[in-house]
Design a protein around this motif. Structure first.
Motif, PDB file in Angstrom:
ATOM      1  N   THR A 327       0.906  -1.120  -0.156  1.00  0.00           N
ATOM      2  CA  THR A 327       0.034   0.132  -0.160  1.00  0.00           C
ATOM      3  C   THR A 327       0.916   1.279   0.023  1.00  0.00           C
ATOM      4  OG1 THR A 327      -2.142   1.007   1.463  1.00  0.00           O
ATOM      5  CG2 THR A 327      -0.187   0.037   2.630  1.00  0.00           C
ATOM      6  N   ASP A 328       0.197   2.517  -0.023  1.00  0.00           N
ATOM      7  CA  ASP A 328       0.800   3.782   0.208  1.00  0.00           C
ATOM      8  C   ASP A 328       1.072   3.868   1.661  1.00  0.00           C
ATOM      9  OD1 ASP A 328       1.316   6.570   0.507  1.00  0.00           O
ATOM     10  OD2 ASP A 328       1.301   6.774  -1.669  1.00  0.00           O
ATOM     11  N   GLN A 329       2.454   3.853   2.242  1.00  0.00           N
ATOM     12  CA  GLN A 329       2.449   3.846   3.358  1.00  0.00           C
ATOM     13  C   GLN A 329       2.115   5.308   4.152  1.00  0.00           C
ATOM     14  OE1 GLN A 329       6.478   2.224   4.724  1.00  0.00           O
ATOM     15  NE2 GLN A 329       6.421   3.232   6.734  1.00  0.00           N
ATOM     16  N   ARG A 330       2.353   6.210   3.389  1.00  0.00           N
ATOM     17  CA  ARG A 330       1.996   7.625   4.040  1.00  0.00           C
ATOM     18  C   ARG A 330       0.810   7.692   4.160  1.00  0.00           C
ATOM     19  NH1 ARG A 330       1.159  12.762   1.782  1.00  0.00           N
ATOM     20  NH2 ARG A 330       1.307  11.759  -0.350  1.00  0.00           N
ATOM     21  N   MET A 331      -0.205   7.341   3.072  1.00  0.00           N
ATOM     22  CA  MET A 331      -1.573   7.574   3.029  1.00  0.00           C
ATOM     23  C   MET A 331      -2.209   6.694   4.121  1.00  0.00           C
ATOM     24  SD  MET A 331      -2.246   8.022  -0.857  1.00  0.00           S
ATOM     25  CE  MET A 331      -3.943   7.924  -0.920  1.00  0.00           C
ATOM     26  N   LEU A 332      -1.918   5.286   4.359  1.00  0.00           N
ATOM     27  CA  LEU A 332      -2.321   4.522   5.406  1.00  0.00           C
ATOM     28  C   LEU A 332      -1.978   4.973   6.849  1.00  0.00           C
ATOM     29  CD1 LEU A 332      -3.480   1.817   6.017  1.00  0.00           C
ATOM     30  CD2 LEU A 332      -1.295   0.846   6.144  1.00  0.00           C
ATOM     31  N   ALA A 333      -0.937   5.446   6.919  1.00  0.00           N
ATOM     32  CA  ALA A 333      -0.521   6.066   8.247  1.00  0.00           C
ATOM     33  C   ALA A 333      -1.321   7.333   8.520  1.00  0.00           C
ATOM     34  CB  ALA A 333       0.859   6.662   8.403  1.00  0.00           C
ATOM     35  N   ARG A 334      -1.645   8.198   7.366  1.00  0.00           N
ATOM     36  CA  ARG A 334      -2.546   9.290   7.754  1.00  0.00           C
ATOM     37  C   ARG A 334      -4.070   8.834   8.122  1.00  0.00           C
ATOM     38  NH1 ARG A 334      -3.326  14.626   5.949  1.00  0.00           N
ATOM     39  NH2 ARG A 334      -5.005  15.554   7.220  1.00  0.00           N
ATOM     40  N   ILE A 335      -4.583   7.872   7.424  1.00  0.00           N
ATOM     41  CA  ILE A 335      -5.845   7.158   7.650  1.00  0.00           C
ATOM     42  C   ILE A 335      -6.039   6.796   9.162  1.00  0.00           C
ATOM     43  CG2 ILE A 335      -7.225   5.279   7.158  1.00  0.00           C
ATOM     44  CD1 ILE A 335      -6.418   5.377   4.130  1.00  0.00           C
ATOM     45  N   VAL A 336      -5.013   5.903   9.480  1.00  0.00           N
ATOM     46  CA  VAL A 336      -5.201   5.418  10.952  1.00  0.00           C
ATOM     47  C   VAL A 336      -4.830   6.626  11.880  1.00  0.00           C
ATOM     48  CG1 VAL A 336      -4.049   4.018  12.593  1.00  0.00           C
ATOM     49  CG2 VAL A 336      -4.101   3.150  10.052  1.00  0.00           C
ATOM     50  N   ARG A 337      -4.284   7.491  11.722  1.00  0.00           N
ATOM     51  CA  ARG A 337      -3.921   8.642  12.375  1.00  0.00           C
ATOM     52  C   ARG A 337      -5.096   9.536  12.642  1.00  0.00           C
ATOM     53  NH1 ARG A 337       0.137  10.725  10.106  1.00  0.00           N
ATOM     54  NH2 ARG A 337       1.892   9.568  11.610  1.00  0.00           N
ATOM     55  N   ASN A 338      -5.744   9.878  11.408  1.00  0.00           N
ATOM     56  CA  ASN A 338      -7.120  10.411  11.622  1.00  0.00           C
ATOM     57  C   ASN A 338      -8.245   9.647  12.380  1.00  0.00           C
ATOM     58  OD1 ASN A 338      -6.022  12.187  10.009  1.00  0.00           O
ATOM     59  ND2 ASN A 338      -7.455  12.330   8.450  1.00  0.00           N
ATOM     60  N   LEU A 339      -8.239   8.300  12.276  1.00  0.00           N
ATOM     61  CA  LEU A 339      -9.163   7.559  13.098  1.00  0.00           C
ATOM     62  C   LEU A 339      -8.817   7.542  14.447  1.00  0.00           C
ATOM     63  CD1 LEU A 339      -9.306   4.262  10.720  1.00  0.00           C
ATOM     64  CD2 LEU A 339     -10.886   6.230  11.011  1.00  0.00           C
ATOM     65  N   LEU A 340      -7.386   7.482  14.927  1.00  0.00           N
ATOM     66  CA  LEU A 340      -7.095   7.595  16.116  1.00  0.00           C
ATOM     67  C   LEU A 340      -7.461   9.070  16.752  1.00  0.00           C
ATOM     68  CD1 LEU A 340      -3.577   5.581  16.162  1.00  0.00           C
ATOM     69  CD2 LEU A 340      -5.622   5.123  17.383  1.00  0.00           C
ATOM     70  N   SER A 341      -7.102   9.984  16.187  1.00  0.00           N
ATOM     71  CA  SER A 341      -7.362  11.291  16.361  1.00  0.00           C
ATOM     72  C   SER A 341      -8.823  11.522  16.780  1.00  0.00           C
ATOM     73  CB  SER A 341      -7.074  12.445  15.440  1.00  0.00           C
ATOM     74  OG  SER A 341      -5.632  12.356  15.322  1.00  0.00           O
ATOM     75  N   ASN A 342      -9.858  10.995  15.791  1.00  0.00           N
ATOM     76  CA  ASN A 342     -11.200  10.944  16.046  1.00  0.00           C
ATOM     77  C   ASN A 342     -11.563  10.332  17.503  1.00  0.00           C
ATOM     78  OD1 ASN A 342     -12.393  12.593  14.036  1.00  0.00           O
ATOM     79  ND2 ASN A 342     -13.836  11.037  13.739  1.00  0.00           N
ATOM     80  N   ALA A 343     -10.898   9.076  17.651  1.00  0.00           N
ATOM     81  CA  ALA A 343     -11.227   8.456  18.687  1.00  0.00           C
ATOM     82  C   ALA A 343     -11.099   9.133  20.057  1.00  0.00           C
ATOM     83  CB  ALA A 343     -10.565   7.029  18.787  1.00  0.00           C
ATOM     84  N   PHE A 344      -9.636   9.722  20.168  1.00  0.00           N
ATOM     85  CA  PHE A 344      -9.539  10.443  21.303  1.00  0.00           C
ATOM     86  C   PHE A 344     -10.303  11.719  21.323  1.00  0.00           C
ATOM     87  CE2 PHE A 344      -5.323   8.134  21.252  1.00  0.00           C
ATOM     88  CZ  PHE A 344      -5.435   7.360  22.373  1.00  0.00           C
ATOM     89  N   ARG A 345     -10.608  12.342  20.431  1.00  0.00           N
ATOM     90  CA  ARG A 345     -11.487  13.391  20.586  1.00  0.00           C
ATOM     91  C   ARG A 345     -12.736  13.214  21.090  1.00  0.00           C
ATOM     92  NH1 ARG A 345     -10.940  15.262  15.466  1.00  0.00           N
ATOM     93  NH2 ARG A 345      -9.290  16.709  15.878  1.00  0.00           N
ATOM     94  N   TYR A 346     -13.216  12.116  20.748  1.00  0.00           N
ATOM     95  CA  TYR A 346     -14.682  12.002  21.163  1.00  0.00           C
ATOM     96  C   TYR A 346     -14.884  10.923  22.515  1.00  0.00           C
ATOM     97  CZ  TYR A 346     -15.758  14.067  16.838  1.00  0.00           C
ATOM     98  OH  TYR A 346     -16.217  15.061  15.755  1.00  0.00           O
ATOM     99  N   THR A 347     -13.765  10.599  23.178  1.00  0.00           N
ATOM    100  CA  THR A 347     -13.842   9.845  24.149  1.00  0.00           C
ATOM    101  C   THR A 347     -13.194  10.650  25.395  1.00  0.00           C
ATOM    102  OG1 THR A 347     -12.914   8.066  22.702  1.00  0.00           O
ATOM    103  CG2 THR A 347     -12.669   7.682  25.328  1.00  0.00           C
ATOM    104  N   GLN A 348     -14.067  10.553  26.352  1.00  0.00           N
ATOM    105  CA  GLN A 348     -14.020  11.335  27.615  1.00  0.00           C
ATOM    106  C   GLN A 348     -13.696  10.573  28.888  1.00  0.00           C
ATOM    107  OE1 GLN A 348     -14.282  14.693  27.401  1.00  0.00           O
ATOM    108  NE2 GLN A 348     -14.571  14.328  25.150  1.00  0.00           N
ATOM    109  N   GLN A 349     -13.928   9.299  28.691  1.00  0.00           N
ATOM    110  CA  GLN A 349     -13.628   8.297  29.843  1.00  0.00           C
ATOM    111  C   GLN A 349     -13.259   6.816  29.045  1.00  0.00           C
ATOM    112  OE1 GLN A 349     -16.283   8.379  33.092  1.00  0.00           O
ATOM    113  NE2 GLN A 349     -17.942   7.721  31.622  1.00  0.00           N
ATOM    114  N   GLY A 350     -12.547   6.140  29.708  1.00  0.00           N
ATOM    115  CA  GLY A 350     -12.124   4.744  29.425  1.00  0.00           C
ATOM    116  C   GLY A 350     -10.921   4.707  28.531  1.00  0.00           C
ATOM    117  N   GLY A 351     -11.250   4.368  27.211  1.00  0.00           N
ATOM    118  CA  GLY A 351      -9.884   4.437  26.328  1.00  0.00           C
ATOM    119  C   GLY A 351      -9.923   3.974  24.913  1.00  0.00           C
TER     120      GLY A 351
END
Length: 584
Positions: A327-351
């Motif tokens: 795959t395209d390593q840079r694009m794949l990293a960007r996809i997962v990074r965006n998903l992780l950023s979203n997860a932390f942004r919308y999570t107030q407790q837990g993990g």
């Protein structure tokens, strides 16, 4: 005017500050100071000229009162002969400038809540008491007053009228279609005529769609160019604030530096998202397919987001297993990074959990969170531009709604699949599915160990920095000096060669902007410096140009690349790598 001999003995001037006598100051520093004063005056006159001659209206005002300042374009929009007449005539924005007091109240409340608003349509009251349609971009300036704002105004009367006309045309078109359909039902003799009419309408629609697509492409090109130009001053500001953070500051100043850093970080993310959306919409982002070790990718992302989890007081777990994909390593990293950023942004407790699961023919990358969740009817809407799922009052830093839109487009470019499952109030799971790849044979490259002396500081290592933007150059020099480097900062290739010849010094690393003056490039500058020194000094390119062509070209020359605006931690890691390579 005092003569030099008449200066008060108690006067404290630049000579005292630098430990020089007044005679030395006059001889050595007056021409430079006068030149700087002249440059500042020219810069002030240029901005004044831009303010006075801008096509759009610009004003500074107090929401509880009237104008503080406004330009002639603003006066023309409101039907006044001069900016001074407008300023004196309008003493209450709510009752005299805005055509609707309720619209003013809504805009004011949004400014107080969020600090800014962009391209908002409203109506102003002209001098003849008629409304004029405008689009305004407003920014609060709490440093000037609790309700002081700066505003850019564009007259969109023609656009509004055109839109109304188009709506009227659409309504008329729908009416005509209904009439023709009824005629078809009532009289078969008119069948041929109706078919011809419908074909004519379809042809008109095709022309309209093509025109709309062309307009959208022009918009994307303009957005990419404007965002690129904004990256340069943003990069200088980001590095300057980082240099401040590296300095010992009082608590109040340190807090302001942190706030400025967060604000610049948000602006950087927005510009990066806008550039990526623009490139994806223009189909200008092509995948560079290479074999990628997901275990290594997940480990790197885990290190990056561990600090995010610690700051948010959330648990962050990683479950990985050896897996290889092409795959395209840079694009794949960007996809997962965006998903992780979203997860932390919308999570107030837990993990948050990042997991790699291997199946027979594919590999799944999963991001789980215990956040607010998404209602079932909104699961597909989350991939639309500027759509946010975070309810008001939940807290946390809200984005602008481009992260998942970028994810969906990049997934389409890579030809993989993304799925989402969520329960409101319990959390979400995003699953990215990629085909497995056969492992190629390769030798594992062990990076050189970082000397202990470089883990805390750089011990006076000489770094050559080449950038044609003085503000960027100054901020990089300040930051590197805070890190313990000796910096040779120059504006061009020729200046770098002259400085090396004058000092006889040999840098341990070279950092160069790609686009220099006179159509020269940073790659050319690094090559000429290496040729002059007769040594392959480690070098890297720092650029605001994010095109695939430049990235491919520099990779072919084995030059590392950092995109502006540069994140200080990545810049430090790059510099450590270069100096470590130089010392091996």
């Amino acid at each position: 005017m005092k003569k030099p001999s008449e200066n008060d003995q108690n006067d404290y001037g630049i000579g005292d500050l630098l430990g020089l006598g007044s005679q030395s100051v006059r001889k050595n520093y007056y021409p430079a100071l006068q030149q700087r004063i002249d440059e500042l005056e020219q810069e002030r006159n240029r901005y004044k000229w831009l303010f006075e001659n801008a096509l759009h209206g610009i004003f500074q005002a107090n929401l509880r009162g009237g104008f503080v300042a406004c330009n002639p374009a603003m006066a023309r929009i409101c039907g006044y002969d001069s900016a001074e007449q407008l300023r004196k005539s309008i003493i209450r924005l709510r009752e005299q400038l805005f055509f609707s007091a309720s619209e003013f109240d809504a805009l004011r409340q949004e400014l107080l809540d969020h600090g800014s608003l962009s391209a908002r349509e409203t109506r102003f009251r002209r001098s003849d008491q008629t409304p004029v349609h405008v689009a305004i971009t407003m920014l609060r300036r709490p440093d000037l007053g609790p309700e002081v704002v700066e505003t850019f105004v564009a007259d969109i009367s023609e656009r509004v009228h055109a839109r109304q006309h188009l709506e009227q045309m659409n309504a008329e078109l729908e009416q005509r279609v209904e009439e023709r359909t009824e005629a078809l039902q009532n009289a078969n003799v008119d069948l041929r005529y109706q078919i011809e009419e419908r074909e004519k309408i379809e042809q008109e629609l095709v022309v309209a769609i093509e025109a709309a697509e062309e307009a959208n492409r022009s918009k994307d090109k303009y957005l990419a160019a404007a965002s690129h130009d904004l990256l340069q001053p943003l990069n200088a500001a980001r590095l300057m604030v980082s240099a401040l953070q590296e300095s010992p500051l009082p608590e109040s100043e340190s807090r302001m530096a942190r706030q400025a850093h967060r604000a610049l970080e948000g602006a950087e993310e927005l510009l990066a998202d806008l550039l990526d959306i623009s490139k994806l919409d223009q189909q200008a982002m092509k995948p560079d397919l290479v074999h990628t070790d997901l275990n290594e990718l997940v480990r790197d992302l885990g290190e990056e987001f561990s600090a995010v989890a610690a700051n948010a007081d959330l648990e962050f777990r990683i479950r990985s297993t050896p897996a290889l994909v092409r795959t395209d390593q840079r694009m794949l990293a960007r996809i997962v990074r965006n998903l992780l950023s979203n997860a932390f942004r919308y999570t107030q407790q837990g993990g948050v959990l990042l997991a790699v699961r291997v199946r027979d023919k594919d590999v799944r990358l999963e991001v789980w969170d215990t956040g607010v969740g998404i209602a079932a009817e909104k699961l597909r809407d989350i991939f639309a531009e500027f759509h946010q799922v975070l309810p008001k009052g939940v807290g946390g830093r809200q984005g602008v709604g481009l992260g998942l839109a970028i994810v969906e487009r990049m997934v389409g470019v890579l030809g993989c699949q993304i799925d989402v499952a969520s329960k409101l109030g319990q959390g979400s799971r995003f699953t990215l599915t990629l085909p497995r790849a056969t492992a190629p044979r390769f030798e594992k490259v062990v990076p050189p160990a970082v000397p202990p002396a470089l883990r805390e500081g750089f011990g006076g290592a000489l770094v050559l920095v080449i950038d044609n933007e003085p503000a960027v150059l100054e901020s990089m020099q300040m930051l590197f000096e805070r890190w313990g480097c000796e910096v040779m900062a120059v504006l061009s290739r020729d200046q770098a060669l002259a400085e090396l010849e004058r000092t006889g010094k040999r840098p341990q690393a070279i950092l160069a902007d790609y686009h220099l003056d006179d159509d020269l490039t940073g790659f050319d500058a690094i090559h000429r410096v290496r040729k002059y020194l007769e040594e392959d000094v480690p070098g890297a390119i720092i650029t605001a140009d994010r095109t695939d062509e430049i990235r491919t070209l520099l990779r072919a020359q084995y030059l590392p690349v950092l995109n502006k605006p540069v994140k200080p931690n990545r810049l430090r890691a790059l510099l450590t790598s270069l100096i470590t390579t130089s010392s091996v």
